[in-house]
Design a protein around this motif. Structure first.
Motif, PDB file in Angstrom:
ATOM      1  N   GLU A 178       0.828  -1.212   0.000  1.00 16.04           N
ATOM      2  CA  GLU A 178       0.000   0.000   0.000  1.00 16.04           C
ATOM      3  C   GLU A 178       0.863   1.264   0.000  1.00 16.04           C
ATOM      4  O   GLU A 178       0.541   2.236  -0.658  1.00 16.04           O
ATOM      5  CB  GLU A 178      -0.961   0.001   1.186  1.00 16.04           C
ATOM      6  CG  GLU A 178      -2.084  -1.013   1.051  1.00 16.04           C
ATOM      7  CD  GLU A 178      -2.908  -0.837  -0.216  1.00 16.04           C
ATOM      8  OE1 GLU A 178      -3.304   0.304  -0.531  1.00 16.04           O
ATOM      9  OE2 GLU A 178      -3.151  -1.848  -0.903  1.00 16.04           O
ATOM     10  N   ARG A 179       1.956   1.230   0.732  1.00 16.83           N
ATOM     11  CA  ARG A 179       2.867   2.368   0.728  1.00 16.83           C
ATOM     12  C   ARG A 179       3.463   2.576  -0.660  1.00 16.83           C
ATOM     13  O   ARG A 179       3.526   3.699  -1.162  1.00 16.83           O
ATOM     14  CB  ARG A 179       3.990   2.156   1.742  1.00 16.83           C
ATOM     15  CG  ARG A 179       3.577   2.337   3.165  1.00 16.83           C
ATOM     16  CD  ARG A 179       4.720   2.025   4.083  1.00 16.83           C
ATOM     17  NE  ARG A 179       4.440   2.409   5.452  1.00 16.83           N
ATOM     18  CZ  ARG A 179       5.253   2.202   6.451  1.00 16.83           C
ATOM     19  NH1 ARG A 179       6.421   1.604   6.251  1.00 16.83           N
ATOM     20  NH2 ARG A 179       4.922   2.580   7.667  1.00 16.83           N
ATOM     21  N   SER A 180       3.916   1.492  -1.265  1.00 16.54           N
ATOM     22  CA  SER A 180       4.502   1.577  -2.604  1.00 16.54           C
ATOM     23  C   SER A 180       3.483   2.122  -3.601  1.00 16.54           C
ATOM     24  O   SER A 180       3.801   2.981  -4.421  1.00 16.54           O
ATOM     25  CB  SER A 180       5.009   0.199  -3.037  1.00 16.54           C
ATOM     26  OG  SER A 180       5.533   0.255  -4.333  1.00 16.54           O
ATOM     27  N   LEU A 181       2.268   1.616  -3.517  1.00 22.04           N
ATOM     28  CA  LEU A 181       1.215   2.085  -4.417  1.00 22.04           C
ATOM     29  C   LEU A 181       0.941   3.577  -4.219  1.00 22.04           C
ATOM     30  O   LEU A 181       0.832   4.332  -5.186  1.00 22.04           O
ATOM     31  CB  LEU A 181      -0.065   1.277  -4.199  1.00 22.04           C
ATOM     32  CG  LEU A 181      -1.238   1.603  -5.103  1.00 22.04           C
ATOM     33  CD1 LEU A 181      -0.902   1.344  -6.568  1.00 22.04           C
ATOM     34  CD2 LEU A 181      -2.454   0.783  -4.691  1.00 22.04           C
ATOM     35  N   ALA A 182       0.882   4.012  -2.974  1.00 16.25           N
ATOM     36  CA  ALA A 182       0.625   5.436  -2.694  1.00 16.25           C
ATOM     37  C   ALA A 182       1.756   6.316  -3.214  1.00 16.25           C
ATOM     38  O   ALA A 182       1.503   7.382  -3.790  1.00 16.25           O
ATOM     39  CB  ALA A 182       0.434   5.642  -1.191  1.00 16.25           C
ATOM     40  N   LEU A 183       2.988   5.888  -3.031  1.00 15.46           N
ATOM     41  CA  LEU A 183       4.125   6.655  -3.531  1.00 15.46           C
ATOM     42  C   LEU A 183       4.091   6.726  -5.057  1.00 15.46           C
ATOM     43  O   LEU A 183       4.299   7.789  -5.650  1.00 15.46           O
ATOM     44  CB  LEU A 183       5.437   6.038  -3.067  1.00 15.46           C
ATOM     45  CG  LEU A 183       5.719   6.137  -1.570  1.00 15.46           C
ATOM     46  CD1 LEU A 183       6.893   5.241  -1.190  1.00 15.46           C
ATOM     47  CD2 LEU A 183       5.974   7.569  -1.151  1.00 15.46           C
ATOM     48  N   HIS A 184       3.808   5.599  -5.696  1.00 16.64           N
ATOM     49  CA  HIS A 184       3.768   5.585  -7.156  1.00 16.64           C
ATOM     50  C   HIS A 184       2.560   6.358  -7.694  1.00 16.64           C
ATOM     51  O   HIS A 184       2.626   6.915  -8.784  1.00 16.64           O
ATOM     52  CB  HIS A 184       3.807   4.145  -7.677  1.00 16.64           C
ATOM     53  CG  HIS A 184       5.180   3.567  -7.621  1.00 16.64           C
ATOM     54  ND1 HIS A 184       5.685   2.990  -6.480  1.00 16.64           N
ATOM     55  CD2 HIS A 184       6.167   3.525  -8.544  1.00 16.64           C
ATOM     56  CE1 HIS A 184       6.927   2.599  -6.714  1.00 16.64           C
ATOM     57  NE2 HIS A 184       7.239   2.919  -7.953  1.00 16.64           N
ATOM     58  N   ARG A 185       1.486   6.416  -6.928  1.00 19.61           N
ATOM     59  CA  ARG A 185       0.324   7.233  -7.334  1.00 19.61           C
ATOM     60  C   ARG A 185       0.744   8.702  -7.401  1.00 19.61           C
ATOM     61  O   ARG A 185       0.396   9.416  -8.348  1.00 19.61           O
ATOM     62  CB  ARG A 185      -0.831   7.046  -6.362  1.00 19.61           C
ATOM     63  CG  ARG A 185      -2.080   7.810  -6.763  1.00 19.61           C
ATOM     64  CD  ARG A 185      -3.258   7.521  -5.841  1.00 19.61           C
ATOM     65  NE  ARG A 185      -3.662   6.130  -5.934  1.00 19.61           N
ATOM     66  CZ  ARG A 185      -3.588   5.242  -4.939  1.00 19.61           C
ATOM     67  NH1 ARG A 185      -3.139   5.607  -3.756  1.00 19.61           N
ATOM     68  NH2 ARG A 185      -3.983   3.999  -5.116  1.00 19.61           N
ATOM     69  N   ALA A 186       1.506   9.155  -6.418  1.00 16.49           N
ATOM     70  CA  ALA A 186       1.976  10.540  -6.417  1.00 16.49           C
ATOM     71  C   ALA A 186       2.895  10.802  -7.608  1.00 16.49           C
ATOM     72  O   ALA A 186       2.817  11.851  -8.238  1.00 16.49           O
ATOM     73  CB  ALA A 186       2.700  10.853  -5.102  1.00 16.49           C
TER      74      ALA A 186
END
Length: 102
Positions: A9-17
């Motif tokens: 989830e952290r990786s996904l959130a960072l990549h979303r940004a």
């Protein structure tokens, strides 16, 4: 939340940004492509990741952005070895990580 799920989830959130900025800041994409070129030349990542990222980064920015937030197995796997490290300012990165951890 299990540690593995939290990491995803952290990786996904960072990549979303990152994905949100691709169209407005072409330098992000240039740096990612350069990083993958360096991996290929210097062995900085497993050849399978290098080849997969080369394919992804050859696409138009809109498709790359969609891939970065894809929840599929392939995108999730590639986010573990991301050429987008450093694309976000440290404060923003920590802010996103804290928000996901809550």
């Amino acid at each position: 939340m299990a540690l593995h799920s939290l990491a995803e989830e952290r990786s996904l959130a960072l990549h979303r940004a990152v994905a949100e900025r691709l169209s407005s800041d072409p330098r992000i994409l240039e740096r990612a492509r350069e990083r993958v070129r360096m991996w290929a030349e210097q062995g900085g990542a497993h050849p399978e990741y290098v080849a997969a990222w080369q394919v992804v980064l050859s696409r138009p920015p809109e498709e790359i952005a969609a891939f970065l937030v894809d929840r599929g197995e392939h995108a999730t796997s590639l986010r573990q070895v991301s050429p987008f490290a450093g694309a976000l300012e440290p404060r923003e990165r920590w802010s996103i990580l804290r928000a996901v951890s809550r």
